[in-house]
Design a protein around this motif. Sequence first.
Motif, short mmCIF file in Angstrom:
data_model
loop_
_atom_site.label_atom_id
_atom_site.label_comp_id
_atom_site.label_asym_id
_atom_site.label_seq_id
_atom_site.Cartn_x
_atom_site.Cartn_y
_atom_site.Cartn_z
N LEU A 55 0.83 -1.20 0.00
CA LEU A 55 0.00 0.00 0.00
C LEU A 55 0.87 1.25 0.00
CD1 LEU A 55 -2.90 1.06 0.12
CD2 LEU A 55 -2.74 1.04 2.62
N HIS A 56 1.94 1.23 0.80
CA HIS A 56 2.86 2.36 0.83
C HIS A 56 3.54 2.55 -0.52
CE1 HIS A 56 6.81 4.33 1.77
NE2 HIS A 56 6.01 5.14 2.42
N GLY A 57 3.97 1.44 -1.13
CA GLY A 57 4.59 1.52 -2.44
C GLY A 57 3.63 2.03 -3.50
N PHE A 58 2.36 1.57 -3.43
CA PHE A 58 1.36 2.04 -4.39
C PHE A 58 1.12 3.54 -4.21
CE2 PHE A 58 -3.05 3.18 -5.33
CZ PHE A 58 -3.14 2.80 -6.66
N PHE A 59 1.09 4.00 -2.97
CA PHE A 59 0.87 5.43 -2.71
C PHE A 59 2.01 6.26 -3.30
CE2 PHE A 59 1.61 9.17 0.02
CZ PHE A 59 0.41 9.83 -0.19
N LEU A 60 3.25 5.83 -3.08
CA LEU A 60 4.38 6.57 -3.63
C LEU A 60 4.33 6.57 -5.16
CD1 LEU A 60 7.47 5.49 -1.46
CD2 LEU A 60 6.39 7.74 -1.58
N ALA A 61 4.05 5.39 -5.73
CA ALA A 61 4.00 5.29 -7.19
C ALA A 61 2.87 6.14 -7.75
CB ALA A 61 3.84 3.83 -7.61
N TYR A 62 1.73 6.14 -7.08
CA TYR A 62 0.59 6.90 -7.58
C TYR A 62 0.86 8.40 -7.53
CZ TYR A 62 -4.13 8.59 -8.35
OH TYR A 62 -5.22 9.25 -8.85
N VAL A 63 1.49 8.84 -6.44
CA VAL A 63 1.85 10.26 -6.36
C VAL A 63 2.82 10.60 -7.49
CG1 VAL A 63 3.06 12.00 -4.98
CG2 VAL A 63 1.42 10.47 -3.89
N GLY A 64 3.76 9.70 -7.77
CA GLY A 64 4.69 9.92 -8.86
C GLY A 64 3.98 10.01 -10.20
N ILE A 65 3.01 9.14 -10.42
CA ILE A 65 2.24 9.17 -11.67
C ILE A 65 1.50 10.51 -11.80
CG2 ILE A 65 0.20 8.20 -12.82
CD1 ILE A 65 1.14 5.46 -11.92
N ILE A 66 0.93 10.98 -10.70
CA ILE A 66 0.23 12.28 -10.72
C ILE A 66 1.21 13.39 -11.11
CG2 ILE A 66 -0.93 14.00 -9.31
CD1 ILE A 66 -2.17 11.73 -7.71
N VAL A 67 2.39 13.37 -10.49
CA VAL A 67 3.39 14.41 -10.78
C VAL A 67 3.78 14.37 -12.25
CG1 VAL A 67 5.75 15.17 -10.32
CG2 VAL A 67 4.26 14.51 -8.42
N GLY A 68 4.09 13.15 -12.75
CA GLY A 68 4.50 13.03 -14.15
C GLY A 68 3.42 13.46 -15.11
N ALA A 69 2.16 13.06 -14.83
CA ALA A 69 1.05 13.43 -15.70
C ALA A 69 0.81 14.94 -15.68
CB ALA A 69 -0.21 12.68 -15.29
N LEU A 70 0.91 15.54 -14.49
CA LEU A 70 0.69 16.98 -14.38
C LEU A 70 1.78 17.78 -15.07
CD1 LEU A 70 -0.67 17.37 -10.73
CD2 LEU A 70 -1.94 17.52 -12.89
N ILE A 71 3.00 17.26 -15.04
CA ILE A 71 4.09 17.95 -15.75
C ILE A 71 3.74 18.06 -17.22
CG2 ILE A 71 6.48 17.74 -16.53
CD1 ILE A 71 7.14 16.57 -13.80
N LYS A 72 3.22 16.95 -17.79
CA LYS A 72 2.84 16.97 -19.20
C LYS A 72 1.59 17.82 -19.41
CE LYS A 72 2.85 16.01 -23.51
NZ LYS A 72 3.88 16.59 -24.38
N GLY A 73 0.63 17.71 -18.49
CA GLY A 73 -0.63 18.42 -18.67
C GLY A 73 -0.52 19.92 -18.50
N THR A 74 0.48 20.38 -17.76
CA THR A 74 0.62 21.82 -17.49
C THR A 74 1.89 22.39 -18.10
OG1 THR A 74 1.73 21.37 -15.37
CG2 THR A 74 -0.67 21.62 -15.34
N LEU A 75 2.54 21.62 -18.96
CA LEU A 75 3.80 22.08 -19.55
C LEU A 75 3.57 23.32 -20.40
CD1 LEU A 75 6.79 21.22 -19.65
CD2 LEU A 75 6.28 20.07 -21.81
#
Length: 333
Positions: A148-168
């Motif tokens: 669960l902790h690993g999924f949380f870290l990975a999911y936050v990372g996915i959000i960050v990566g997606a937002l970088i592209k979405g707000t570039l």
Amino acid sequence: MPINTKTSTQFASYALVVLLCLGSLVYGLLPGLLAACAGFLMANALTGENRLRGPKLGPKLAAAIVIFLPLIGLGLLLANARGMVFGLLGQYQALLHQLAATVLEIRDKLPADLAVHLPEELIDAQLWLADYLRSKAKALSGAGAAGLHGFFLAYVGIIVGALIKGTLKKPTIAPLRAAIRQRAACFIDAFRRIVLAQFWIAAINAALTSVFLLVLLPLFDVQMPYIGPLVALTFFAGLIPIVGNLICNVVISLAGVSISGAVGLACLLFLIIIHKTEYLINAKILGKQTNTAAWELLAVMFIGEAVFGLPGLVSAPLYYAYAKMELQVTKLV
């Protein structure tokens, strides 16, 4: 003496990359960093910027899909396949316990002519390995919280990566920001090359191992236990360059020895033949994607594991590929 702004800006951007890479290892944030790269690449794929055909989404819509898709997938998994997940963890626990018992009984499993040549000092190694396998089996009982902790870290990372592209934003004239974008683009490209190469290598490994376990061994009336977990292990361990194959070889060979020494020897010989044949394929795939030799990867992975443990082992190929790409851009190598 005047300060060269361009040189200092480049140095600052490299320093920030080094701090990010080291910080992700020291503070256990590597899953988030890798997931951020994956999230950016997935959103970039949905926008279809480099694609001539097929649908192309806007950056914001692509980012939204990437952010919500893992939650939908997790919900479906918990609703329909929760028992399968816990059942698979139970199978891995049973497999590790069986491997531990096999390690202790290896002299009885091997042919007598071969067993007499085993040194007495091997007993201490057997006891250590059996205890290690049992400890890993016990650790799986707490895999839920860690997962669960690993999924949380990975999911936050996915959000960050997606937002970088979405707000570039459009190309910037700010020197440091532009330099950081260059470093990020190179790092993500290295990640894409490593993941793409290792995915195909792992898929080939898993497919050939499946044929061996499900087709070839049954032809000789041999039924290998825990075939599903072994094939899954082959794929996911195969995502780790070089070392993953070694792990699979040891585990599958020990599972074969649990049946008989002859089966264990047959497993080891067949896997060696598979990986010798695959070596040419792997070298072509990984070498073409990352322009690195097997000895280079093995050396940096050894150093990474020695210094940072498992995170260092996993991240070493990526960090090395990135560093080499930067050096090639500056024509230093």
